[in-house]
Each structure stands twice: as structure tokens, then as C-alpha cells.
Enzyme design. Structure first.
Site, mmCIF file in Angstrom:
data_model
loop_
_atom_site.group_PDB
_atom_site.id
_atom_site.type_symbol
_atom_site.label_atom_id
_atom_site.label_comp_id
_atom_site.label_asym_id
_atom_site.label_seq_id
_atom_site.Cartn_x
_atom_site.Cartn_y
_atom_site.Cartn_z
ATOM 1 N N ARG A 94 8.433 0.460 -3.764
ATOM 2 C CA ARG A 94 9.045 1.411 -4.699
ATOM 3 C C ARG A 94 9.542 0.752 -5.986
ATOM 4 N NH1 ARG A 94 13.756 3.598 -1.853
ATOM 5 N NH2 ARG A 94 13.716 1.541 -0.886
ATOM 6 N N PRO A 139 0.846 -1.198 0.000
ATOM 7 C CA PRO A 139 0.000 0.000 0.000
ATOM 8 C C PRO A 139 0.885 1.252 0.000
ATOM 9 C CG PRO A 139 -0.616 -1.534 1.740
ATOM 10 C CD PRO A 139 0.703 -1.989 1.222
ATOM 11 N N MET A 140 0.605 2.174 -0.912
ATOM 12 C CA MET A 140 1.355 3.430 -0.970
ATOM 13 C C MET A 140 0.367 4.576 -1.124
ATOM 14 S SD MET A 140 4.710 2.351 -3.248
ATOM 15 C CE MET A 140 3.843 1.223 -4.362
ATOM 16 N N CYS A 191 4.303 2.574 8.735
ATOM 17 C CA CYS A 191 4.493 3.860 8.071
ATOM 18 C C CYS A 191 5.454 4.721 8.896
ATOM 19 C CB CYS A 191 3.164 4.576 7.896
ATOM 20 S SG CYS A 191 3.339 6.176 7.072
#
Length: 282
Positions: free
Chosen positions: A233, A21-22, A106
Site C-alpha cells: 500500500r 502483488p495487488m 491473501c
């Protein structure tokens, strides 16, 4: 060879690849783009549990899925057990999701300064209460967690977090091999993933960090014994990484990088998908 299968509750993921999840990135448009290149578990961007409970239209707009998305996987974050449990109950009650992931990794300061994200595992009693509330409210829908090694080198939390997650009934745990202070700098410590796998042998452990190619994913599993990989990423601007991952797990040679024309077509398709998702007013 057949690709290995990652079991997350009743969900079978093969190849054992999860899109991380980003925030602001892994919306339905990006997930569709990536899904076109290969199978896996494609998780939503971070959704606030409080926003769901308060019935925020903005929050729900981030929690949408395409009609053909399956399984529907959502990531929640928050630091209050009651709110997290209520959010999970709402999602399950509306038959909105097949999988819930909890963000405990996070490193962004606006999240951690409020006690959420990577800061939460430093409070083991609260972590236990949060996970127990989510798992209890989710019923048959599997709940997983994503963590980091710790706050910094002096406050390491991942092994305790893994044991608490397993005890609370979580279906899997993913570890990014960096501390919160590191953000995304330096090299991910894959040896920590191996130690977590040894510490919690009863639930799947997923590894995250510095997987840039299909070969990296296969090597991470071989070196750490983890059950699957989480891709963040590495796929930004490169959704065909999921094709390369499928090839690597199937024992096929990697395909050449797409030529410039294909890259341009992919960018244009992403733009069209975003326009469809966001609507004409955006």
C-alpha cells in the site's frame, strides 16, 4: 554505501525491494510506472493457477509482461497441489516467467473461504504438498511464498509455514506482520519477522507491513534482520517511493515530495499506460 543485494535463486535484486502483488493494481502499466523510479522485483497481480491450467483467456490476459520486463515475476494462488504444479509447469514450459511467487497471505474472504490465501498454512500437510508440487514443476525457476502471521491471534501459522517452505525448496519467504483477521488494520508486528528469520536461517526472509518511506525499509531490516522488504500500500499513488527506497539504501538524503504538477503528469502517464495495456475496447 552500495545497496544490499537480495538473492532469490539466480535473481539478484538490489536494492532488496519487492513490489507486493495487488489484485487489479500491479498490472504491466503500474509495474512500468514503478520501474521508472528504481530497481527492484516487480511482481504481477494474483493469477489463478486453475485459470492457467484451463487456458482461460481472461487469466492469461492478467499474466502478460511487457517486452522489456526482466525478471518476469508472477504470483499464483490456488489450493490444489496438482493444479498448482501443472500451472507452474505450463509457465516454465512456455518460458513465460523467471520467478513464481505463491500467495499464502491473501486475507480476502472470497479467497480464504475456499481454503486459499491466508487460510492454507493452517493445513500444514496440504501446504507441504502444494509447495513441493510447485517447486518440483518449476525446475530452475525460483519459487517463493508470501504469508501472514496466521488466521488470528489464536491460530498462528507463520513459523511452521516458514519451515515447510524451506524444506520444500522455496527460494524465499515473505511475511506480512498481520493476521488475516486484522486485514490491514493496526500496526504490523515486525518482531514476528525477526522470529521468522531466526526460525528459517537458510533462506531469505522478506518483511512486509507499514513501510511507507525509504527510512522505514532500512529500519525494518535493521530491527528484524530480514533480507529485503515487500512494498504494498505504501506505493499506491506514490510510485516515487521506489526512488526514495533506492536513495535510502544508498545512504542519500530523501528527495522532496514531487510538486503537484509532477504528480499530475504521473497520473496522466499512468492513464496512458493503462489505456495501452487494456486496449481501445476497455
Amino acid at each position: 554505501p552500495a545497496a544490499p543485494v537480495l538473492g532469490i535463486g539466480p535473481i539478484e535484486v538490489s536494492p532488496p525491494v519487492v513490489l507486493a502483488p495487488m489484485a487489479g493494481i500491479t498490472n504491466p502499466a503500474f509495474r512500468r510506472l514503478c520501474r521508472g523510479y528504481g530497481a527492484g522485483l516487480y511482481v504481477s497481480e494474483m493469477i489463478t493457477a486453475r485459470g492457467l491450467v484451463e487456458d482461460s483467456a481472461k487469466t492469461w490476459s492478467r499474466a502478460v509482461f511487457a517486452d522489456d520486463e526482466s525478471p518476469r515475476s508472477i504470483q499464483l494462488y490456488g489450493a490444489d497441489p496438482a493444479t498448482m504444479g501443472e500451472a507452474a509447469a505450463i509457465l516454465v514450459g512456455r518460458d513465460h516467467v523467471d520467478h513464481i511467487d505463491l500467495n499464502l497471505g491473501c486475507p480476502v474472504r472470497k479467497i480464504t473461504r475456499n481454503g486459499g490465501g491466508a487460510a492454507l498454512p493452517a493445513r500444514p500437510r496440504l501446504l507441504h504438498d502444494l509447495l513441493t508440487a510447485a517447486v518440483g514443476a518449476a525446475g530452475d525457476v525460483p519459487v517463493t511464498v508470501k504469508v501472514r502471521i496466521g488466521i488470528d491471534d489464536d491460530l498462528v501459522t507463520y513459523l511452521d509455514a516458514g519451515r515447510i517452505a524451506a524444506d520444500a525448496g522455496c527460494a524465499a519467504i515473505a511475511l506480512h506482520g498481520r493476521t488475516a483477521v486484522q486485514l490491514y488494520s493496526g500496526r504490523a508486528d515486525w518482531s514476528a519477522i525477526a522470529r521468522l528469520k531466526d526460525a528459517v536461517p537458510d533462506i531469505p526472509v522478506l518483511g512486509n507491513g507499514d513501510v511507507w518511506t525509504g527510512a522505514d525499509a532500512v529500519r525494518m531490516q535493521a530491527e528484524t534482520g530480514c533480507d529485503g522488504v515487500v512494498i504494498g500500500r505504501g506505493c499506491l499513488g506514490r510510485p516515487w517511493l521506489f526512488r526514495d527506497l533506492a536513495d535510502a539504501y544508498a545512504g542519500r538524503d530523501p528527495q522532496p515530495a514531487p510538486p503537484l504538477g509532477v504528480v499530475a503528469d504521473t497520473m496522466a502517464r499512468h492513464a496512458r499506460l493503462l489505456a495501452d495495456h487494456l486496449g481501445p475496447d476497455r
